[in-house]
Write an enzyme that holds these catalytic residues in place. Structure first.
Site, PDB file in Angstrom:
ATOM      1  NE  ARG A   9     121.326  35.185 -48.208  1.00 49.60           N
ATOM      2  CZ  ARG A   9     120.308  35.636 -47.468  1.00 49.60           C
ATOM      3  NH1 ARG A   9     120.533  36.502 -46.487  1.00 49.60           N
ATOM      4  NH2 ARG A   9     119.089  35.224 -47.698  1.00 49.60           N
ATOM      5  CE  LYS A  81     116.761  41.302 -40.149  1.00 50.84           C
ATOM      6  NZ  LYS A  81     115.368  41.547 -39.802  1.00 50.84           N
ATOM      7  CG  ASP A  82     120.470  37.998 -41.933  1.00 54.16           C
ATOM      8  OD1 ASP A  82     119.564  37.915 -41.089  1.00 54.16           O
ATOM      9  OD2 ASP A  82     120.281  38.376 -43.104  1.00 54.16           O
ATOM     10  CB  SER A 127     111.049  37.230 -36.702  1.00 51.51           C
ATOM     11  OG  SER A 127     111.279  37.972 -35.529  1.00 51.51           O
ATOM     12  CG  LEU A 128     111.341  32.495 -32.408  1.00 48.55           C
ATOM     13  CD1 LEU A 128     112.320  31.715 -31.547  1.00 48.55           C
ATOM     14  CD2 LEU A 128     109.996  31.782 -32.470  1.00 48.55           C
ATOM     15  NE  ARG A 129     113.450  41.229 -34.125  1.00 48.43           N
ATOM     16  CZ  ARG A 129     112.727  42.041 -34.881  1.00 48.43           C
ATOM     17  NH1 ARG A 129     112.031  43.015 -34.325  1.00 48.43           N
ATOM     18  NH2 ARG A 129     112.700  41.909 -36.195  1.00 48.43           N
ATOM     19  NE  ARG A 130     110.480  41.500 -38.190  1.00 42.58           N
ATOM     20  CZ  ARG A 130     111.174  41.347 -39.321  1.00 42.58           C
ATOM     21  NH1 ARG A 130     111.036  40.253 -40.047  1.00 42.58           N
ATOM     22  NH2 ARG A 130     112.028  42.281 -39.709  1.00 42.58           N
ATOM     23  NE  ARG A 147     113.358  30.566 -43.548  1.00 44.08           N
ATOM     24  CZ  ARG A 147     114.330  29.828 -44.078  1.00 44.08           C
ATOM     25  NH1 ARG A 147     114.347  28.544 -43.880  1.00 44.08           N
ATOM     26  NH2 ARG A 147     115.272  30.396 -44.794  1.00 44.08           N
ATOM     27  N   GLY A 148     111.455  32.817 -46.677  1.00 42.33           N
ATOM     28  CA  GLY A 148     111.748  33.196 -48.050  1.00 42.33           C
ATOM     29  C   GLY A 148     112.263  34.623 -48.095  1.00 42.33           C
ATOM     30  CG  ASN A 149     113.493  36.388 -51.861  1.00 46.14           C
ATOM     31  OD1 ASN A 149     112.415  36.948 -52.062  1.00 46.14           O
ATOM     32  ND2 ASN A 149     114.086  35.643 -52.771  1.00 46.14           N
ATOM     33  CB  VAL A 150     112.086  41.106 -49.158  1.00 49.59           C
ATOM     34  CG1 VAL A 150     111.040  42.210 -49.218  1.00 49.59           C
ATOM     35  CG2 VAL A 150     112.980  41.284 -47.934  1.00 49.59           C
ATOM     36  CB  THR A 152     109.522  34.618 -51.397  1.00 55.45           C
ATOM     37  OG1 THR A 152     110.631  34.535 -52.279  1.00 55.45           O
ATOM     38  CG2 THR A 152     108.760  33.308 -51.418  1.00 55.45           C
ATOM     39  NE  ARG A 153     110.796  36.791 -45.343  1.00 53.27           N
ATOM     40  CZ  ARG A 153     111.514  37.148 -44.308  1.00 53.27           C
ATOM     41  NH1 ARG A 153     110.968  37.801 -43.294  1.00 53.27           N
ATOM     42  NH2 ARG A 153     112.801  36.879 -44.251  1.00 53.27           N
ATOM     43  CB  CYS A 240     118.586  36.093 -36.229  1.00 51.57           C
ATOM     44  SG  CYS A 240     118.999  34.730 -37.287  1.00 51.57           S
TER      45      CYS A 240
HETATM   46  N1  LIG Z   1     115.922  38.092 -41.925  1.00 54.77           N
HETATM   47  C1  LIG Z   1     116.315  38.423 -43.267  1.00 54.77           C
HETATM   48  C2  LIG Z   1     116.710  39.858 -43.360  1.00 54.77           C
HETATM   49  N2  LIG Z   1     117.966  40.241 -43.065  1.00 54.77           N
HETATM   50  C3  LIG Z   1     118.020  41.610 -43.204  1.00 54.77           C
HETATM   51  C4  LIG Z   1     116.780  42.064 -43.617  1.00 54.77           C
HETATM   52  C5  LIG Z   1     116.411  43.459 -43.862  1.00 54.77           C
HETATM   53  C6  LIG Z   1     117.528  44.415 -44.085  1.00 54.77           C
HETATM   54  C7  LIG Z   1     118.269  44.815 -42.854  1.00 54.77           C
HETATM   55  O1  LIG Z   1     117.865  44.562 -41.706  1.00 54.77           O
HETATM   56  O2  LIG Z   1     119.334  45.447 -43.028  1.00 54.77           O
HETATM   57  C8  LIG Z   1     115.945  40.953 -43.735  1.00 54.77           C
HETATM   58  C9  LIG Z   1     114.538  40.951 -44.180  1.00 54.77           C
HETATM   59  C10 LIG Z   1     113.548  41.363 -43.119  1.00 54.77           C
HETATM   60  O3  LIG Z   1     113.764  41.124 -41.915  1.00 54.77           O
HETATM   61  O4  LIG Z   1     112.497  41.910 -43.491  1.00 54.77           O
END
Ligand SMILES: NCc1[nH]cc(CCC(=O)O)c1CC(=O)O
Length: 302
Positions: A9, A81-82, A127-130, A147-150, A152-153, A240
């Site tokens: 990605r 985890k994805d 994240s529902l878990r968080r 949402r969005g990449n790290v 962006t967040r 997830c």
């Molecule tokens: N959900 C997106 C995602 N997938 C993996 C990571 C972090 C890196 C990892 O777990 O190896 C993240 C970002 C986050 O949750 O902060």
């Protein structure tokens, strides 16, 4: 093989992880030429919609798998985890790298930890878990999607849209942003996503040469732990997109796993833990899932 083509990605974290894999492979094979194949996935593009709404499992993998099927890439690098619990038929994970930090992180520009947040503070996480674990500790918090990449967040936090956000420590450490971690959210009080912090390499089932090549990066301890965590998640029907957390740790031959299923609406959580021989990782994951269901987890993930 002359050149190994690795699909990835395009987010900064994904690119870091793939560069990391490439660098480690270059060390193992000084003559190997490596080329990155950066691809955009549906999960990256449809940022306005929740992941659950886009529908899906493997949202971050599909385009990378298609590239491998078309012969445009030899393997792909993912955050484990994805990766869905059931891998797409025709693919395998020949390498799971040694896990980095598995914990979540509390990030804020004003507050040191969850307990220090003022009444009704606004926390961002999709994240529902968080969300479930946050509301368990602090039912007064207002939790909304982020949402969005790290990067962006973090930008949205810095703009003042939230009082705090939760991210994985691993991503922040990899991106050189350890200083953003205000506090760690550690086990046993707070549990991460199954396989959080672990990087996996995927290739086609029939690509034996590729599998053999990248298997030098496989870490046996991490593989055992994430096997248990993913078995628990699988047994709970998890992706997830369900409020499921699990963390396994290996001490010598003893494998311990803690699991949690929460209700993202109310913060009610059930927990379970068990331990056993490392050789029974899959069974141990299933056992902790069964304990969670016995404790009433079913009502939260129906
Ligand atoms: N959900 C997106 C995602 N997938 C993996 C990571 C972090 C890196 C990892 O777990 O190896 C993240 C970002 C986050 O949750 O902060």
């Amino acid at each position: 093989m002359k050149i190994l083509r690795i699909a990835t990605r395009k987010s900064p974290l994904a690119l870091w992880q793939t560069e990391h894999v490439a660098e480690r492979l270059r060390v193992a094979y000084p003559d190997l030429q490596i080329e990155l194949v950066p691809l955009s996935t549906r999960g990256d593009e449809q940022l306005d919609r929740s992941l659950a709404a886009i529908g899906g499992k493997g949202l971050f993998l599909k385009e990378l798998e298609l590239a491998m099927e078309r012969g445009e890439a030899d393997c792909a690098v993912h955050s484990l985890k994805d990766v869905p619990m059931e891998l797409e038929p025709g693919f395998r994970l020949p390498a799971i790298l040694q896990r980095a930090d598995s914990a979540d992180a509390f990030i804020s520009n004003h507050f040191d930890d969850i307990a220090a947040l003022p009444e009704g503070a606004h926390v961002g996480t999709s994240s529902l878990r968080r969300r479930a674990q946050l509301l368990k500790l602090r039912p007064d918090l207002r939790v909304s999607d982020l949402r969005g990449n790290v990067n962006t967040r973090l930008a949205k936090l810095d703009e003042g849209q939230y009082d705090a956000i939760i991210l994985a420590c691993a991503g922040l450490l990899r991106l050189g942003m350890a200083d953003r971690i205000r506090s760690r959210l550690d086990a046993p009080d707070w549990l991460p996503a199954p396989a959080q912090g672990a990087i996996a390499i995927e290739c086609a089932d029939n690509a034996d040469d590729i599998a053999r090549l990248v298997a030098v990066l496989d870490d046996a301890t991490t593989r055992i732990c994430v096997e248990a965590e993913r078995a628990a998640n699988r047994a709970l029907g998890g992706s997830c997109h369900l409020p499921i957390a699990a963390l396994a740790t290996l001490n010598g031959e003893n494998l311990h796993i803690a699991g949690l299923v929460g209700d993202a609406a109310t913060g009610r959580c059930v927990r379970a833990q068990t331990s056993g021989a490392a050789s029974g990782a899959d069974a141990l994951g299933k056992a902790v899932a069964a304990s969670l269901l016995e404790a009433g987890a079913g009502q939260f993930i129906a």
